[in-house]
Design a protein around this motif. Sequence first.
Motif, PDB file in Angstrom:
ATOM      1  N   LYS A  46       1.871  -1.551  -5.124  1.00 20.59           N
ATOM      2  CA  LYS A  46       1.217  -2.269  -6.212  1.00 20.59           C
ATOM      3  C   LYS A  46      -0.161  -2.733  -5.744  1.00 20.59           C
ATOM      4  O   LYS A  46      -0.390  -2.961  -4.548  1.00 20.59           O
ATOM      5  N   VAL A  47      -1.061  -2.895  -6.698  1.00 16.23           N
ATOM      6  CA  VAL A  47      -2.380  -3.463  -6.396  1.00 16.23           C
ATOM      7  C   VAL A  47      -2.157  -4.841  -5.764  1.00 16.23           C
ATOM      8  O   VAL A  47      -1.347  -5.634  -6.247  1.00 16.23           O
ATOM      9  N   GLY A  48      -2.859  -5.090  -4.671  1.00 12.49           N
ATOM     10  CA  GLY A  48      -2.742  -6.357  -3.956  1.00 12.49           C
ATOM     11  C   GLY A  48      -1.866  -6.277  -2.723  1.00 12.49           C
ATOM     12  O   GLY A  48      -1.916  -7.173  -1.878  1.00 12.49           O
ATOM     13  N   ASP A  49      -1.047  -5.223  -2.602  1.00 13.46           N
ATOM     14  CA  ASP A  49      -0.257  -5.054  -1.388  1.00 13.46           C
ATOM     15  C   ASP A  49      -1.183  -4.933  -0.190  1.00 13.46           C
ATOM     16  O   ASP A  49      -2.311  -4.441  -0.309  1.00 13.46           O
ATOM     17  N   LEU A  50      -0.713  -5.375   0.968  1.00 16.41           N
ATOM     18  CA  LEU A  50      -1.511  -5.310   2.197  1.00 16.41           C
ATOM     19  C   LEU A  50      -0.984  -4.200   3.095  1.00 16.41           C
ATOM     20  O   LEU A  50       0.223  -3.909   3.108  1.00 16.41           O
ATOM     21  N   ALA A  51      -1.909  -3.585   3.848  1.00 11.99           N
ATOM     22  CA  ALA A  51      -1.543  -2.439   4.680  1.00 11.99           C
ATOM     23  C   ALA A  51      -2.288  -2.470   6.008  1.00 11.99           C
ATOM     24  O   ALA A  51      -3.503  -2.679   6.034  1.00 11.99           O
ATOM     25  N   PHE A  52      -1.547  -2.256   7.071  1.00  6.69           N
ATOM     26  CA  PHE A  52      -2.175  -2.033   8.360  1.00  6.69           C
ATOM     27  C   PHE A  52      -2.756  -0.625   8.369  1.00  6.69           C
ATOM     28  O   PHE A  52      -2.145   0.309   7.836  1.00  6.69           O
ATOM     29  N   ILE A  53      -3.905  -0.469   8.998  1.00  8.35           N
ATOM     30  CA  ILE A  53      -4.455   0.855   9.282  1.00  8.35           C
ATOM     31  C   ILE A  53      -4.168   1.123  10.754  1.00  8.35           C
ATOM     32  O   ILE A  53      -4.601   0.369  11.629  1.00  8.35           O
ATOM     33  N   TYR A  54      -3.428   2.183  10.987  1.00 12.45           N
ATOM     34  CA  TYR A  54      -2.931   2.520  12.313  1.00 12.45           C
ATOM     35  C   TYR A  54      -3.589   3.811  12.770  1.00 12.45           C
ATOM     36  O   TYR A  54      -3.514   4.824  12.073  1.00 12.45           O
ATOM     37  N   HIS A  55      -4.244   3.767  13.917  1.00 11.40           N
ATOM     38  CA  HIS A  55      -4.879   4.960  14.474  1.00 11.40           C
ATOM     39  C   HIS A  55      -3.880   5.705  15.351  1.00 11.40           C
ATOM     40  O   HIS A  55      -3.262   5.116  16.240  1.00 11.40           O
ATOM     41  N   SER A  56      -3.723   7.009  15.096  1.00 11.19           N
ATOM     42  CA  SER A  56      -2.806   7.833  15.887  1.00 11.19           C
ATOM     43  C   SER A  56      -3.531   9.067  16.400  1.00 11.19           C
ATOM     44  O   SER A  56      -4.662   9.346  15.990  1.00 11.19           O
TER      45      SER A  56
END
Length: 156
Positions: A46-56
């Motif tokens: 949903k709009v507003g959810d938070l997400a980590f950006i993970y570098h692999s």
Amino acid sequence: MTQYWLFKTEPDAFSIHDLANQPNKREGWDGIRNYQARNFMRDTMKVGDLAFIYHSSCQHIGIAGLARVSDTGLTDPSQFNPESRYFDPKSASDNPRWCMVELEHVETFERILPLASIKQMPSIIDIGLVKKGGRLSVMPVNALEFDILLAAARSA
């Protein structure tokens, strides 16, 4: 109610710094070709959810930053481009197979929170990163683990 996610990316293709440097700090998250990851984006985010950006797949593997879901229900245009590595000849414009969300940059962490450190945290047991066979390109993170990982990333 806010949900939490982790998006895996190879930083030579797209990184937290690339997201931060977009003119409006937003970018569509395209190229997902796993049905379970697609279903998370299509059916759950949903709009507003938070997400980590993970570098692999790089020298410094780990959580690099934080983003917010700023739009959902978008059609991934790369599925229709024959020159794209994400082209899908079985996808039809009237019934697209692949979707995407738009992410907005929130924060770039001063240092990457390494996978090795994450695996050593006794309270981190549910996230796919620490489970065998659970490493999707888009995966849910429960609220408790999100809070622990966010605090650790901000203090790394």
